[in-house]
Write an enzyme that holds these catalytic residues in place. Structure first.
Site, PDB file in Angstrom:
ATOM      1  N   HIS A  72       0.842  -1.195   0.000  1.00 29.91           N
ATOM      2  CA  HIS A  72       0.000   0.000   0.000  1.00 29.91           C
ATOM      3  C   HIS A  72       0.878   1.246   0.000  1.00 29.91           C
ATOM      4  O   HIS A  72       1.647   1.457   0.936  1.00 29.91           O
ATOM      5  CB  HIS A  72      -0.903   0.022   1.241  1.00 29.91           C
ATOM      6  N   TYR A 201      -8.977   6.080   7.461  1.00 31.34           N
ATOM      7  CA  TYR A 201      -9.099   6.461   8.873  1.00 31.34           C
ATOM      8  C   TYR A 201     -10.106   7.607   8.940  1.00 31.34           C
ATOM      9  O   TYR A 201      -9.924   8.615   8.249  1.00 31.34           O
ATOM     10  CB  TYR A 201      -7.754   6.948   9.429  1.00 31.34           C
ATOM     11  N   LYS A 297       1.197   0.281  14.918  1.00 31.08           N
ATOM     12  CA  LYS A 297       2.608   0.176  15.305  1.00 31.08           C
ATOM     13  C   LYS A 297       2.924  -1.024  16.222  1.00 31.08           C
ATOM     14  O   LYS A 297       4.094  -1.374  16.393  1.00 31.08           O
ATOM     15  CB  LYS A 297       3.066   1.464  16.012  1.00 31.08           C
TER      16      LYS A 297
HETATM   17  C1  PHB Z   1      -5.973  -3.720  11.001  1.00 32.39           C
HETATM   18  O1  PHB Z   1      -6.038  -4.026   9.813  1.00 32.39           O
HETATM   19  O2  PHB Z   1      -6.352  -4.502  11.892  1.00 32.39           O
HETATM   20  C2  PHB Z   1      -5.450  -2.375  11.362  1.00 32.39           C
HETATM   21  C3  PHB Z   1      -4.943  -1.552  10.370  1.00 32.39           C
HETATM   22  C4  PHB Z   1      -4.474  -0.295  10.694  1.00 32.39           C
HETATM   23  C5  PHB Z   1      -4.503   0.141  12.004  1.00 32.39           C
HETATM   24  C6  PHB Z   1      -4.989  -0.699  12.999  1.00 32.39           C
HETATM   25  C7  PHB Z   1      -5.469  -1.958  12.676  1.00 32.39           C
HETATM   26  O3  PHB Z   1      -4.063   1.377  12.306  1.00 32.39           O
END
Ligand code: PHB
Ligand code: APR
Length: 390
Positions: A72, A201, A297
């Protein structure tokens, strides 16, 4: 039984350390409280920094990751009903992250370990550490009700936040730092195509949301929820409706829903223990620190600890130098605190905090506007998201 390194915990940290040591001819035994199936049944994060991928390659466990992992080069921030892309690759000189589930990484490491015949004791009960302040550490445990003893030169405490290793250290020798957030994440896993080809997000008046994935056919979604929420009280339909309501109109329209494979609530916490070395005991991964999942992280930080610790142990066993072991705690903590700061910042910017009120929400929106319109601010996010240098 006797070995060179006793590793407590067969999560990603313990398994990765075991494999890196094995490849250098250093013998380790892993003691794990649960069964292998239980460990593989836990649904955890899924975004790997390139440093984590490199370490898996060093461990010889990157074949499936290279085939199935999804590179990504960007992430999306959604606020005020609009989506903005952060071009990670352009802002970091071509770096990217790889989407590959922690469960899959754990499976690859377990398979490599059994293929090379290295010893893991699953369902090891009552693990108890002794003598690590001296030169002859010993680990006691029960297997099928029978008392066992493992003598070793070093103990690696890779047994997670609730493990025995950190708890074995006298209180006066350790300092801990903690922040508990007043909310949790309700996660849902489903075999439906992801709503978007990159992560989204979301900062929404009703709370944070995250659209993630495990593959092109499996999605992982999260909703901010009260810390005490019970996943069972949410029907799948309620989850999908709430998620749709927090997305921008175009993503909401495209969202494909389906039956959940799993639903669970995780509480959010920041935590760091200092130092990470107590004589011949070393803490690594979740045993040493916890980050809230915003920014992905946790697993990457466990991997960077293991990189420092494996290099230090290899240096010691190949030539007797203790320089790496002596530096482990301060080297690892320097990177840990930076990831703690980043995860805290992402969490603070994206969630609803009941106590900050409308003023706090406006400040978050101003910060997000600044972030997506300033190359300097976007570059700072991108640099942290793809992983700071070791
Ligand atoms: C997840 O895919 O579980 C995931 C991805 C990004 C994040 C937290 C969890 O910041
Ligand atoms: N004895 C033996 N094993 C134990 C004990 C104990 N007393 N206590 C805990 N364990 C085991 C757990 O059952 C678990 O399998 O230690 C393992 C720790 O694994 P994780 O919790 O996965 O921690 P770690 O390997 O540090 O992985 C880092 O990255 O995505 C994040 O938090 C997430 O698990 C993840 C982490």
């Amino acid at each position: 039984m006797r070995t060179q390194v006793a590793i407590i915990g067969a999560g990603p940290a313990g398994l990765l350390l075991g494999q890196l040591l094995h490849n250098q001819g250093i013998e380790a035994v892993i003691l794990e409280r649960r069964s292998a199936d239980y460990v593989l049944g836990r649904i955890r994060a899924g975004v790997l920094e390139s440093g984590t991928v490199e370490l898996l390659a060093r461990a010889g466990c990157d074949d499936r990751l290279r085939q199935e992992g999804l590179p990504h080069g960007g992430i999306n921030l959604c606020f005020g009903g609009r989506r903005h892309r952060i071009d990670l690759a352009a802002l970091t000189g071509g770096k990217h992250v790889t989407v590959y589930g922690q469960t899959e990484m754990t499976r690859d490491l377990m398979e490599a370990r059994s293929a090379c015949g290295a010893k893991t004791v699953y369902e090891a009960a009552g693990v108890h550490l002794e003598g690590f302040q001296g030169t002859r550490p010993v680990v006691h445990y029960l297997k099928d009700g029978i008392a066992q003893t493992l003598e070793c030169e070093f103990i690696a405490g890779c047994d997670g936040y609730y493990g025995v290793s950190r708890q074995s250290v006298p209180e006066r020798a350790i300092e801990t730092f903690e922040r508990i957030y007043p909310f949790g994440w309700l996660g849902l896993l489903a075999d439906v195509p992801p709503v978007n080809d990159e992560l989204i997000y979301v900062n929404h008046a009703k709370g944070f949301a995250l659209c993630s994935m495990r593959s092109n056919t499996r999605s992982r979604y999260y909703l901010q929820c009260p810390a005490e929420e019970k996943a069972e009280t949410w029907s799948d339909d309620q989850f999908w409706d709430e998620l749709r309501g927090r997305l921008d109109p175009e993503a909401a329209e495209r969202l494909t829903t389906g039956p959940s494979l799993e639903k669970s609530v995780a509480r959010l916490r920041s935590f760091v223990a200092e130092p990470l070395r107590f004589g011949r005991l070393f803490l690594a991964g979740d045993a040493a620190h916890i980050v809230p999942p915003t920014g992905a992280k946790g697993l990457n930080l466990a991997a960077s600890d293991i990189r420092y610790l494996s290099e230090a142990l290899i240096e010691y066993f190949s030539g007797g130098s203790t320089a790496g072991l002596d530096a482990y705690s301060s080297r690892a903590l320097a990177r840990i605190w930076k990831a703690e700061r980043f995860s805290w910042w992402m969490t603070s910017m994206l969630h609803r905090f009941p106590e900050v009120g409308p003023f706090g929400h406006r400040i978050q929106l101003a910060e997000l506007e600044y972030l997506v319109s300033s190359e300097a601010a976007s570059a700072s996010l991108a640099e942290n998201y793809v992983g700071l240098p070791y």
